[in-house]
Design a protein around this motif. Structure first.
Motif, PDB file in Angstrom:
ATOM      1  N   PRO A 175       1.242  10.716 -18.880  1.00 14.43           N
ATOM      2  CA  PRO A 175       0.151  10.035 -19.600  1.00 14.43           C
ATOM      3  C   PRO A 175       0.644   8.751 -20.257  1.00 14.43           C
ATOM      4  O   PRO A 175       1.687   8.728 -20.900  1.00 14.43           O
ATOM      5  CB  PRO A 175      -0.280  11.075 -20.640  1.00 14.43           C
ATOM      6  N   GLY A 176      -0.123   7.677 -20.066  1.00  8.02           N
ATOM      7  CA  GLY A 176       0.225   6.397 -20.669  1.00  8.02           C
ATOM      8  C   GLY A 176       1.225   5.581 -19.887  1.00  8.02           C
ATOM      9  O   GLY A 176       1.548   4.457 -20.280  1.00  8.02           O
ATOM     10  N   PHE A 177       1.716   6.113 -18.766  1.00  6.33           N
ATOM     11  CA  PHE A 177       2.771   5.418 -18.030  1.00  6.33           C
ATOM     12  C   PHE A 177       2.282   4.118 -17.396  1.00  6.33           C
ATOM     13  O   PHE A 177       3.007   3.116 -17.356  1.00  6.33           O
ATOM     14  CB  PHE A 177       3.341   6.330 -16.948  1.00  6.33           C
ATOM     15  N   LEU A 178       1.059   4.124 -16.878  1.00  3.56           N
ATOM     16  CA  LEU A 178       0.602   2.980 -16.100  1.00  3.56           C
ATOM     17  C   LEU A 178       0.434   1.713 -16.927  1.00  3.56           C
ATOM     18  O   LEU A 178       0.708   0.608 -16.439  1.00  3.56           O
ATOM     19  CB  LEU A 178      -0.721   3.317 -15.409  1.00  3.56           C
ATOM     20  N   VAL A 179      -0.045   1.848 -18.155  1.00  3.30           N
ATOM     21  CA  VAL A 179      -0.333   0.659 -18.961  1.00  3.30           C
ATOM     22  C   VAL A 179       0.938  -0.162 -19.144  1.00  3.30           C
ATOM     23  O   VAL A 179       1.975   0.345 -19.565  1.00  3.30           O
ATOM     24  CB  VAL A 179      -0.931   1.054 -20.322  1.00  3.30           C
ATOM     25  N   GLY A 180       0.833  -1.437 -18.814  1.00  2.00           N
ATOM     26  CA  GLY A 180       1.981  -2.330 -18.903  1.00  2.00           C
ATOM     27  C   GLY A 180       2.720  -2.503 -17.595  1.00  2.00           C
ATOM     28  O   GLY A 180       3.510  -3.438 -17.450  1.00  2.00           O
ATOM     29  N   HIS A 181       2.487  -1.611 -16.629  1.00  2.00           N
ATOM     30  CA  HIS A 181       3.131  -1.739 -15.321  1.00  2.00           C
ATOM     31  C   HIS A 181       2.199  -2.444 -14.344  1.00  2.00           C
ATOM     32  O   HIS A 181       0.970  -2.413 -14.483  1.00  2.00           O
ATOM     33  CB  HIS A 181       3.499  -0.359 -14.771  1.00  2.00           C
ATOM     34  N   ARG A 182       2.793  -3.047 -13.338  1.00  2.00           N
ATOM     35  CA  ARG A 182       2.033  -3.746 -12.312  1.00  2.00           C
ATOM     36  C   ARG A 182       1.895  -2.856 -11.077  1.00  2.00           C
ATOM     37  O   ARG A 182       2.622  -1.881 -10.902  1.00  2.00           O
ATOM     38  CB  ARG A 182       2.723  -5.059 -11.949  1.00  2.00           C
ATOM     39  N   LEU A 183       0.931  -3.227 -10.213  1.00  2.00           N
ATOM     40  CA  LEU A 183       0.694  -2.461  -8.997  1.00  2.00           C
ATOM     41  C   LEU A 183       1.978  -2.271  -8.189  1.00  2.00           C
ATOM     42  O   LEU A 183       2.292  -1.172  -7.735  1.00  2.00           O
ATOM     43  CB  LEU A 183      -0.348  -3.181  -8.125  1.00  2.00           C
ATOM     44  N   HIS A 184       2.737  -3.355  -8.037  1.00  2.00           N
ATOM     45  CA  HIS A 184       3.929  -3.287  -7.190  1.00  2.00           C
ATOM     46  C   HIS A 184       5.079  -2.546  -7.866  1.00  2.00           C
ATOM     47  O   HIS A 184       6.100  -2.277  -7.215  1.00  2.00           O
ATOM     48  CB  HIS A 184       4.356  -4.695  -6.777  1.00  2.00           C
ATOM     49  N   ASP A 185       4.924  -2.217  -9.154  1.00  2.00           N
ATOM     50  CA  ASP A 185       5.933  -1.375  -9.816  1.00  2.00           C
ATOM     51  C   ASP A 185       5.764   0.093  -9.436  1.00  2.00           C
ATOM     52  O   ASP A 185       6.699   0.887  -9.592  1.00  2.00           O
ATOM     53  CB  ASP A 185       5.818  -1.496 -11.341  1.00  2.00           C
ATOM     54  N   ILE A 186       4.578   0.464  -8.975  1.00  2.00           N
ATOM     55  CA  ILE A 186       4.227   1.885  -8.790  1.00  2.00           C
ATOM     56  C   ILE A 186       4.089   2.240  -7.311  1.00  2.00           C
ATOM     57  O   ILE A 186       4.639   3.249  -6.859  1.00  2.00           O
ATOM     58  CB  ILE A 186       2.907   2.213  -9.517  1.00  2.00           C
ATOM     59  N   TRP A 187       3.346   1.433  -6.564  1.00  2.00           N
ATOM     60  CA  TRP A 187       3.004   1.794  -5.194  1.00  2.00           C
ATOM     61  C   TRP A 187       3.863   1.035  -4.191  1.00  2.00           C
ATOM     62  O   TRP A 187       4.366  -0.069  -4.489  1.00  2.00           O
ATOM     63  CB  TRP A 187       1.519   1.510  -4.930  1.00  2.00           C
ATOM     64  N   PRO A 188       4.035   1.596  -2.997  1.00  2.00           N
ATOM     65  CA  PRO A 188       4.745   0.869  -1.933  1.00  2.00           C
ATOM     66  C   PRO A 188       4.077  -0.482  -1.672  1.00  2.00           C
ATOM     67  O   PRO A 188       2.864  -0.629  -1.871  1.00  2.00           O
ATOM     68  CB  PRO A 188       4.615   1.803  -0.720  1.00  2.00           C
ATOM     69  N   ALA A 189       4.856  -1.429  -1.226  1.00  2.00           N
ATOM     70  CA  ALA A 189       4.365  -2.803  -1.093  1.00  2.00           C
ATOM     71  C   ALA A 189       3.111  -2.891  -0.237  1.00  2.00           C
ATOM     72  O   ALA A 189       2.162  -3.610  -0.570  1.00  2.00           O
ATOM     73  CB  ALA A 189       5.464  -3.688  -0.514  1.00  2.00           C
ATOM     74  N   GLU A 190       3.076  -2.127   0.879  1.00  2.00           N
ATOM     75  CA  GLU A 190       1.914  -2.243   1.767  1.00  2.00           C
ATOM     76  C   GLU A 190       0.634  -1.741   1.099  1.00  2.00           C
ATOM     77  O   GLU A 190      -0.452  -2.291   1.316  1.00  2.00           O
ATOM     78  CB  GLU A 190       2.154  -1.496   3.086  1.00  2.00           C
ATOM     79  N   GLU A 191       0.729  -0.705   0.263  1.00  2.00           N
ATOM     80  CA  GLU A 191      -0.444  -0.231  -0.464  1.00  2.00           C
ATOM     81  C   GLU A 191      -0.802  -1.186  -1.594  1.00  2.00           C
ATOM     82  O   GLU A 191      -1.973  -1.550  -1.780  1.00  2.00           O
ATOM     83  CB  GLU A 191      -0.198   1.176  -1.029  1.00  2.00           C
ATOM     84  N   ALA A 192       0.211  -1.595  -2.366  1.00  2.00           N
ATOM     85  CA  ALA A 192      -0.037  -2.484  -3.496  1.00  2.00           C
ATOM     86  C   ALA A 192      -0.647  -3.803  -3.032  1.00  2.00           C
ATOM     87  O   ALA A 192      -1.514  -4.372  -3.711  1.00  2.00           O
ATOM     88  CB  ALA A 192       1.255  -2.728  -4.269  1.00  2.00           C
ATOM     89  N   ASP A 193      -0.213  -4.294  -1.863  1.00  2.00           N
ATOM     90  CA  ASP A 193      -0.768  -5.550  -1.341  1.00  2.00           C
ATOM     91  C   ASP A 193      -2.262  -5.423  -1.074  1.00  2.00           C
ATOM     92  O   ASP A 193      -3.035  -6.352  -1.342  1.00  2.00           O
ATOM     93  CB  ASP A 193      -0.042  -5.955  -0.053  1.00  2.00           C
ATOM     94  N   VAL A 194      -2.668  -4.279  -0.525  1.00  2.00           N
ATOM     95  CA  VAL A 194      -4.092  -4.062  -0.240  1.00  2.00           C
ATOM     96  C   VAL A 194      -4.889  -3.997  -1.549  1.00  2.00           C
ATOM     97  O   VAL A 194      -5.952  -4.626  -1.679  1.00  2.00           O
ATOM     98  CB  VAL A 194      -4.290  -2.769   0.571  1.00  2.00           C
ATOM     99  N   PHE A 195      -4.382  -3.226  -2.527  1.00  2.00           N
ATOM    100  CA  PHE A 195      -5.082  -3.127  -3.807  1.00  2.00           C
ATOM    101  C   PHE A 195      -5.200  -4.503  -4.463  1.00  2.00           C
ATOM    102  O   PHE A 195      -6.259  -4.867  -5.001  1.00  2.00           O
ATOM    103  CB  PHE A 195      -4.341  -2.177  -4.749  1.00  2.00           C
ATOM    104  N   ALA A 196      -4.119  -5.279  -4.430  1.00  2.00           N
ATOM    105  CA  ALA A 196      -4.124  -6.603  -5.052  1.00  2.00           C
ATOM    106  C   ALA A 196      -5.103  -7.534  -4.335  1.00  2.00           C
ATOM    107  O   ALA A 196      -5.791  -8.335  -4.979  1.00  2.00           O
ATOM    108  CB  ALA A 196      -2.716  -7.188  -5.047  1.00  2.00           C
TER     109      ALA A 196
END
Length: 318
Positions: A175-196
């Motif tokens: 809980p609370g981990f995501l706040v402050g992190h970026r998409l590419h800090d969490i998900w693989p590049a190919e997934e994060a690129d799509v979300f972005a």
């Protein structure tokens, strides 16, 4: 070097006027027990004229009963070791009986006397505003955390500003981990690129969009229907992208299973050696025919579908 004469120092009337217009009440209190020796002339505005005119007992006696013992104990600890200034927030009683939030601060007298120098400042309206804001924030968090959908807000760099409990649970995050992190800090590049890219599409469209997004979970890929929308500041400029995502993986699996079952059933009906047909209940028109039925009647299903017996057979047979 300047030869101008030094500016004259303000007289006491100037300082009295400054104090009278200040929201800060100056206090001198005993370094032994906190008994009040002096209150500045503006104390009447904060405490009421009757109470301000009769200083004497320990200052913490005017603290609200719910907080008095804790404040007195904290002040006693300060008296035992006054190396650090004493600071607290407490509700203090006015002469009319109303309790108002005040900031309280004491330190040893800089002049070297045994007294304590301090101040009281009315912060009641600010505290109430903060309490209201906290209640609204807690209410919003309760709604977010109990929603059965993933809710998120990211800035234009893809950094999470808000993330509810569901999205963190879905991806096995604390809980609370995501706040402050970026998409590419969490998900693989190919997934994060799509979300972005989808977030960028919201900014480009300057309005909401709906997309399907696939994210890898511990149990395999999950499909989400995501509604994304711009968040704007007071000037109307987009500063973040909000998103509400519904996991439709279970629904897709059910639909796929139904589709496979339908294909299996269709295969059986189509290949069974006996004629199988279905008619609607209103006009008894054919809505389905299998291959054996076509061969038996000698017509294609395109000629049969939508017709009834009277369209196809003599009256005595129909």
């Amino acid at each position: 070097m300047s030869t101008d004469p030094p500016a004259p120092r303000p007289d006491l009337a100037f300082y009295d006027a400054v104090i009278a217009s200040s929201p800060i009440v100056l206090v001198l209190a005993s370094g032994e027990d906190g008994s009040v020796h002096y209150l500045s002339d503006n104390a009447g505005r904060m405490l009421g004229d009757d109470l301000a005119a009769t200083p004497g007992g320990p200052w913490w006696e005017i603290v609200h009963p719910d907080e008095r013992d804790a404040v007195a104990a904290s002040f006693a600890a300060f008296l035992a070791d006054p190396a650090q200034a004493f600071a607290t927030m407490a509700r203090v009683r006015r002469a009319d009986g109303e309790h108002r939030w005040a900031a309280v601060r004491f330190r040893t007298d800089p002049s070297g006397s045994s007294d304590l120098a301090g101040f009281l400042m009315d912060v009641h309206d600010r505290v109430l505003a903060e309490q209201d804001a906290r209640r609204e924030r807690d209410l919003l968090h309760a709604v977010l955390d109990h929603a059965n959908v993933s809710i998120q807000v990211k800035d234009l760099d893809g950094r999470f500003l808000v993330a509810n409990r569901r999205i963190e649970e879905d991806f096995g995050l604390e809980p609370g981990f995501l706040v402050g992190h970026r998409l590419h800090d969490i998900w693989p590049a190919e997934e994060a690129d799509v979300f972005a890219a989808n977030d960028a599409a919201v900014v480009a469209a300057d309005g909401p969009i709906q997309v399907e997004e696939v994210a890898e979970h511990p149990d395999g890929p999950h499909t989400y229907v995501s509604t994304k929308f711009p968040l704007r500041d007071a000037e109307g400029r987009t500063f973040a992208v909000g998103g509400i995502a519904t996991d439709i993986t279970a629904r897709i699996r059910v639909e796929d299973e139904l589709r496979r079952s339908q294909v299996f059933l269709d295969s059986i009906i189509e290949n069974i050696p006996d004629m199988v047909f279905v008619k609607d209940a209103d006009e008894l028109r054919f809505v389905r025919f299998n291959r054996a039925g076509e061969e038996l009647i000698g017509r294609t299903r395109d000629e049969l579908i939508g017709r009834n017996d009277h369209d196809l057979f003599p009256p005595e047979q129909a």
